[in-house]
Design an enzyme around this catalytic site. Structure first.
Site, PDB file in Angstrom:
ATOM      1  N   HIS A   1       5.991  -1.656   7.998  1.00  0.00           N
ATOM      2  CA  HIS A   1       4.579  -1.980   8.418  1.00  0.00           C
ATOM      3  C   HIS A   1       4.001  -0.962   9.547  1.00  0.00           C
ATOM      4  O   HIS A   1       3.000  -0.560   9.433  1.00  0.00           O
ATOM      5  CB  HIS A   1       4.261  -3.296   9.182  1.00  0.00           C
ATOM      6  CG  HIS A   1       4.649  -4.624   8.237  1.00  0.00           C
ATOM      7  ND1 HIS A   1       5.715  -5.179   8.101  1.00  0.00           N
ATOM      8  CD2 HIS A   1       3.720  -5.201   7.516  1.00  0.00           C
ATOM      9  CE1 HIS A   1       5.600  -6.088   7.253  1.00  0.00           C
ATOM     10  NE2 HIS A   1       4.244  -6.051   6.904  1.00  0.00           N
TER      11      HIS A   1
ATOM     12  N   ASP B   1       4.110  -3.609  -2.452  1.00  0.00           N
ATOM     13  CA  ASP B   1       3.779  -4.007  -1.059  1.00  0.00           C
ATOM     14  C   ASP B   1       2.431  -3.699  -0.544  1.00  0.00           C
ATOM     15  O   ASP B   1       1.849  -2.981  -1.428  1.00  0.00           O
ATOM     16  CB  ASP B   1       4.958  -3.886  -0.261  1.00  0.00           C
ATOM     17  CG  ASP B   1       5.211  -4.627   1.020  1.00  0.00           C
ATOM     18  OD1 ASP B   1       4.448  -5.870   1.273  1.00  0.00           O
ATOM     19  OD2 ASP B   1       6.111  -4.773   1.613  1.00  0.00           O
TER      20      ASP B   1
END
Length: 596
Positions: free
Chosen positions: A252, A325
């Site tokens: 992230h 993702d």
């Protein structure tokens, strides 16, 4: 029209699509006729695609989101991102193939509201140009990643299930979770996590993984896929290919590099995905990780043709839908712009683009790639056919909306809650009980619950109060000050029993100081790791340690039962726990677990 340049060949697209031979269809015609359900899905996909514009096909590649709990409520954050204020307007304008819901983006209040939101999104999709229902999705992994809380049925998560060692339990947990999601109008769960967590310092996977053992992860991944798809009737999404289990970097915020050799990848990371494919998984999610042994370009797997097409499609034989993702994550945005990322993902072999950071830029980049010939309509058709077939098989085409008044007949029903309790009771692991101090009677005694988590502490306190204890809570967080440690130590000295909850203890963690101070106090001390079982390697002096793998309410209820001796701990470590020093020797091996 979309707030982006219209593809200049659009005027011809509809007419051409009536006569063009689709590459996927041509390939299928050379193979034996598929079973009846597959033939029906193919017929639906081909029939639908003939009447879709190229722009509508491009829309099917995207999974978008919106802020807010209502499909028709305006939100300035939506306007800033999409140029449209409401979720319904976003769906009408962009015609995405899917929509994802998040608690952190104000989509989730309660199950009936979620169902109402889903229905509103589907109404907008059905009223738009192509009139194709969307797959509404979320990340209900359970445990650490749970988007929809109580009154939905909660489970302690994958690593707890790994400790339980039961494929039957993993399948049952997935089935219940999937049934409840479907009742709320959610058709796709971004689960199970198929990563093998071989790195104790992994900041992004950890207890989201079933285990550090590839065989156990493969077994429970396959069981979960069957629970979601065969038992509940929703799409399962195994993630994160080619395997996110050996990294100390969070994708992230950074770009992880997995240094496994090809042989190590085949032995450690690949088996769970092979098992998922063998179980018939509909969808696989990519990882934003660099794996030089599979592709030495430095590109993340999501953008790698060698990995997505070469390994997942060709080597492993996966024929379902490949989804990225989140494209808003830092790892995939470091090397290329947000529009280029979308194009490269499609070039790599991906079918669905999840959460583009700049949706308008991503749509425009794909249009421009089609204009230039860099992307072809055949490539788009290949992806769209897979997506439409998956929708048909799941059932959203025939039944896009749900009965809001029926939601609570499925969500959180007594039999599901009881099943979750029984499954969770089989996962709690007694790692250390050196002096036999556990179990401990709490009825009529003063108990201090301290350490990690205000809500976590209150939840455990309620369980102990129900068992006759007089409980005080003193949450300290994961970085307690010296003054707070002194306060906790004084409170412990005044209590018969002290339970300290730990979460992510490291060599420099202030939690170590807290535990040491409590251990020195005149109290009966119980130590429980409510997330990582690895905490014990930094707490060598404590007499006992219980691993719950989760701070979800069912895990804390089972913790209370174990502490008081109401149940015998049955969990077995699903990972090796190594010493906290440079030797890395195994302190407690995979499979370790004590009872009474």
């Amino acid at each position: 029209m979309l707030k982006r340049p219209v593809h200049r060949a659009l005027a011809l697209a509809a007419a051409l699509s009536l006569t063009a031979t689709l590459a996927p269809a041509a390939a299928a015609s050379a193979a034996p006729k598929p079973p009846g359900k597959e033939r029906a899905a193919e017929a639906y996909a081909h029939r639908t695609m003939k009447h879709m514009t190229l722009e509508q096909k491009v829309g099917q590649l995207f999974i978008l989101f919106a802020y807010g709990p209502d499909a028709d409520a305006a939100d300035a954050r939506n306007t800033a991102l999409y140029g449209e204020a409401t979720a319904s307007d976003i769906v009408s304008e962009y015609e995405p193939g899917g929509f994802i819901l998040f608690s952190a983006r104000d989509n989730i209040v309660d199950p009936t509201q979620v169902a109402t939101l889903s229905n509103g999104l589907q109404d907008a999709a059905m009223d738009s140009g192509a009139g194709i229902p969307m797959l509404v999705s979320t990340d209900q992994e359970q445990g650490l990643v749970t988007r929809i809380g109580s009154p939905a049925t909660l489970f302690p998560g994958n690593m707890a299930l790994g400790a339980g060692r039961s494929a039957k339990d993993a399948r049952k947990a997935a089935a219940i979770t999937g049934q409840e999601l479907l009742a709320m109008g959610i058709h796709q769960n971004n689960a199970p996590v198929a990563d093998v967590n071989v790195n104790p310092d992994n900041p992004v996977i950890g207890v989201r993984s079933f285990s550090s053992d590839p065989g156990l992860v493969a077994e429970l991944t396959a069981a979960s896929v069957r629970g979601y798809q065969k038992d509940a009737g929703i799409v399962a999404t195994a993630k994160h290919f080619p395997g996110h289990g050996d990294t100390a970097t969070d994708s992230h915020t950074g770009l992880p590099v997995i240094t496994h050799t090809l042989e190590e990848w085949q032995r450690i990371d690949a088996p769970p995905f092979e098992a998922a494919i063998a179980a018939g998984v509909d969808s696989i999610m990519t990882a934003h990780i660099v794996v030089p042994a599979l592709d030495d370009s430095g590109d993340p797997a999501t953008l790698s043709h060698k990995i997505i097409t070469g390994q997942l499609r060709e080597a492993l034989g996966f024929e379902g839908v490949i989804v990225t993702d989140g494209l808003e994550m830092a790892a995939v945005r470091q090397k290329y712009g947000d529009g280029e990322v979308a194009v490269r993902a499609i070039e790599a072999g991906v079918d669905q683009l999840l959460l583009p950071a700049d949706p308008q830029e991503a749509y425009q980049a794909i249009d421009e790639a089609l204009d230039s010939g860099r992307l072809t309509e055949d490539r788009i058709d290949e992806a769209v056919e897979r997506i439409l077939k998956m929708k048909y098989h799941q059932g959203v085409i025939k039944q896009p909306t749900v009965r809001v008044d029926k939601v609570m007949k499925t969500v959180g029903k007594h039999s599901s809650l009881r099943a979750a309790e029984k499954i969770t009771d089989r996962t709690t692991t007694l790692v250390r009980n050196d002096d036999g101090t556990l179990p401990v009677a709490v009825d009529g005694r003063t108990v201090l619950v301290t350490g990690y988590g205000e809500v976590t502490g209150r939840t455990l306190a309620a369980e102990l109060t129900a068992r006759g204890a007089e409980v005080t809570t003193l949450p300290t967080g994961t970085a307690p000050s010296a003054a707070l440690i002194d306060q906790a130590s004084a409170a412990a000295a005044a209590s018969d029993v002290t339970i300290v909850l730990t979460n992510g203890v490291t060599a420099t963690s202030r939690q170590k100081d807290l535990v040491a101070a409590l251990d020195a106090a005149e109290t009966h001390l119980v130590v429980a790791g409510v997330r990582n079982p690895y905490d014990i390697n930094q707490l060598p002096g404590v007499d006992n340690f219980i691993a719950t793998y989760s701070y979800a309410a069912p895990a804390l209820a089972s913790l209370a039962k174990v502490i008081t001796g109401e149940i015998t701990p049955r969990g077995q470590l699903p990972v090796d726990i190594r010493t906290g020093d440079d030797s890395g020797d195994i302190l407690y091996p995979f499979g370790h677990g004590l009872g009474w």
